[in-house]
Write an enzyme that holds these catalytic residues in place. Structure first.
Site, PDB file in Angstrom:
ATOM      1  N   GLU A  52       0.798  -1.237   0.000  1.00  0.00           N
ATOM      2  CA  GLU A  52       0.000   0.000   0.000  1.00  0.00           C
ATOM      3  C   GLU A  52       0.826   1.280   0.000  1.00  0.00           C
ATOM      4  O   GLU A  52       0.665   2.138   0.880  1.00  0.00           O
ATOM      5  CB  GLU A  52      -0.993  -0.042   1.177  1.00  0.00           C
ATOM      6  CG  GLU A  52      -1.886  -1.276   1.087  1.00  0.00           C
ATOM      7  CD  GLU A  52      -2.852  -1.443   2.254  1.00  0.00           C
ATOM      8  OE1 GLU A  52      -2.814  -0.627   3.192  1.00  0.00           O
ATOM      9  OE2 GLU A  52      -3.647  -2.400   2.214  1.00  0.00           O
ATOM     10  N   GLU A  88      -6.232 -10.111  -2.571  1.00  0.00           N
ATOM     11  CA  GLU A  88      -7.090 -10.040  -1.374  1.00  0.00           C
ATOM     12  C   GLU A  88      -8.550  -9.850  -1.765  1.00  0.00           C
ATOM     13  O   GLU A  88      -9.272  -9.070  -1.147  1.00  0.00           O
ATOM     14  CB  GLU A  88      -6.661  -8.860  -0.478  1.00  0.00           C
ATOM     15  CG  GLU A  88      -5.208  -8.875  -0.088  1.00  0.00           C
ATOM     16  CD  GLU A  88      -4.775  -7.709   0.797  1.00  0.00           C
ATOM     17  OE1 GLU A  88      -5.647  -7.017   1.356  1.00  0.00           O
ATOM     18  OE2 GLU A  88      -3.560  -7.514   0.940  1.00  0.00           O
TER      19      GLU A  88
HETATM   20  O1  9MR Z   1      -8.131  -8.469   7.248  1.00  0.00           O
HETATM   21  C1  9MR Z   1      -7.076  -7.935   8.014  1.00  0.00           C
HETATM   22  C2  9MR Z   1      -7.563  -7.604   9.418  1.00  0.00           C
HETATM   23  O2  9MR Z   1      -7.980  -8.784  10.084  1.00  0.00           O
HETATM   24  C3  9MR Z   1      -6.442  -6.934  10.195  1.00  0.00           C
HETATM   25  O3  9MR Z   1      -6.935  -6.514  11.462  1.00  0.00           O
HETATM   26  C4  9MR Z   1      -5.924  -5.722   9.428  1.00  0.00           C
HETATM   27  C5  9MR Z   1      -4.702  -5.115  10.108  1.00  0.00           C
HETATM   28  O4  9MR Z   1      -3.679  -6.041  10.199  1.00  0.00           O
HETATM   29  O5  9MR Z   1      -5.531  -6.096   8.109  1.00  0.00           O
HETATM   30  C6  9MR Z   1      -6.560  -6.678   7.351  1.00  0.00           C
HETATM   31  O6  9MR Z   1      -6.047  -7.060   6.086  1.00  0.00           O
HETATM   32  C7  9MR Z   1      -5.654  -5.985   5.243  1.00  0.00           C
HETATM   33  C8  9MR Z   1      -4.426  -6.433   4.482  1.00  0.00           C
HETATM   34  O7  9MR Z   1      -3.417  -6.856   5.360  1.00  0.00           O
HETATM   35  C9  9MR Z   1      -3.904  -5.322   3.589  1.00  0.00           C
HETATM   36  N1  9MR Z   1      -4.957  -4.855   2.710  1.00  0.00           N
HETATM   37  C10 9MR Z   1      -6.219  -4.510   3.326  1.00  0.00           C
HETATM   38  C11 9MR Z   1      -6.727  -5.651   4.201  1.00  0.00           C
HETATM   39  C12 9MR Z   1      -8.080  -5.303   4.815  1.00  0.00           C
HETATM   40  O8  9MR Z   1      -7.979  -4.198   5.651  1.00  0.00           O
END
Ligand code: 9MR
Length: 364
Positions: free
Chosen positions: A170, A277
């Site tokens: 990101e 994702e």
């Molecule tokens: O789905 C993930 C959530 O459970 C976590 O709390 C969060 C922070 O670590 O990250 C979410 O996954 C993200 C991913 O790592 C990066 N892209 C966006 C995803 C959704 O927020």
């Protein structure tokens, strides 16, 4: 990440207006989607992974793996695992600077025991700046040493097992106006910290695919453009980047064609592509006049569109197609709104119309 902006449509005043807005918002073909009645399948369905010549991934949390029903569904349909959060610095780096490998190892061990690939997510992410790094003195040398050490430790530990890593996650600002500024860029340079991370990761594992990853690329052309410019800059700077991630967190009102255009645009680099994702939010989709059933049909069409576009890429560019979760209630989106149903399986593990759409796209 912050919530991607939800395009909301104004309330309609008459039938004609509703129709026009529905077309603009991407719901127009909803009725053509598979099983527009939205009912999940009660009988058996084929294992998704058996239909695809490339890995079908999902994300997991270590605690889910103890649930036999979850583990059975996961191993039946998916062939690659990404840790949803337990391989990120929020878990891996403790306040004293030491690393935690227990849950990452548990996920890697599960993958190994079940013959699944492992995907590393994520090394350097603006959203994760652990105190142990923040508190390092301003000396560039010691900060850089700690940065390298982290990447080397994690990539090295899963060398030969992890098929790839999100090295940089990101990097682009939400409005697409440029690169994000954060701890890593401030200490090691806007581009330099990224180039450095790719080189260190490459030294730690000569075979892993090394990716950059971002979201809202299909819904924000400025962000996609900025992402492509960044990839060009990194390649010109000699960064050993070998894959491009497109997170594909989208909403059910995304217009048809956007996913195909985005996946094809990213494929033009000739590197591997990871739909990394994917989920399709029902509740974030605008249009209060559009029924839930129509949104679910639109969701199915978007999954099918992404899968068809990915399956049409040259074989050597197909890294993996990853869906961000298995059953609806475990999705991160449900923390925001309990009524969202963004995945392929419902709470009971039954395949939804979105699953059938993906299955049909893979059989095409
Ligand atoms: O789905 C993930 C959530 O459970 C976590 O709390 C969060 C922070 O670590 O990250 C979410 O996954 C993200 C991913 O790592 C990066 N892209 C966006 C995803 C959704 O927020």
């Amino acid at each position: 990440m912050g919530a991607p902006p939800t395009p909301t449509l104004p309330p309609s005043r008459g039938k004609g207006v509703s129709r026009r807005l529905a077309i603009a918002s991407g719901f127009a073909l909803a009725a053509c989607g598979p099983r527009a009645n939205g009912q999940p399948v009660s009988g058996p369905v084929p294992p998704l992974k058996s239909l695809a010549p490339f890995p079908i991934g999902t994300c997991v949390q270590a605690r889910f793996l103890d649930d036999p029903a979850y583990a059975a569904l996961l191993t039946e349909h998916f062939s690659q695992l990404t840790a949803e959060w337990e391989m990120k610095m929020e878990y891996t780096v403790q306040d004293d600077g030491s690393f935690r490998f227990d849950r990452p190892d548990a996920i890697a061990g599960f993958a190994r025991r079940h013959g699944l690939k492992l995907f590393g997510h994520t090394l350097i992410w603006y959203a994760q700046a652990p105190a142990a790094f923040v508190n390092l003195d301003e000396s560039r040398t010691s900060f850089a040493r700690a940065y390298d050490n982290y990447i080397t430790a994690f990539v090295g530990r899963y060398r030969g097992h992890a098929s790839g890593w999100d090295v940089i996650n990101e990097p682009i600002k939400d409005d697409g106006s440029g690169l994000r500024e954060h701890l890593w860029s401030r200490r090691l340079g806007e581009i330099d910290h990224m180039v450095r991370a790719f080189h260190v990761a490459r030294a730690a594992d000569p075979d892993a695919v090394l990716l950059i990853n971002d979201y809202n690329l299909e819904s924000n052309p400025a962000k996609l453009d900025q992402y492509q410019r960044l990839i060009d800059r990194l390649l010109n700077a000699g960064a050993p980047i070998t894959g491009i991630g497109c997170q594909t967190h989208c909403n059910a009102d995304l217009p048809a064609g956007a996913l195909t255009r985005t996946i094809n645009a990213l494929a033009r680099f000739g590197l591997k592509v990871h739909v990394s994702e994917m989920d399709v939010s029902i509740v974030r989709a605008g249009g209060w006049f559009v029924s839930r059933e129509e949104k679910e049909a639109a969701q199915a069409r978007l999954y099918a569109e992404a899968m068809s576009a990915f399956a049409a890429l040259p074989e050597q560019q197909q890294f993996a197609f990853t869906i961000w979760g298995v059953r609806d209630p475990e999705s991160w989106l449900v923390k925001e709104d309990r009524s969202d149903t963004p995945l392929l399986f419902d709470a009971g593990g039954r395949a939804k119309p979105a699953f059938l759409a993906v299955e049909a796209a893979l059989r095409d």
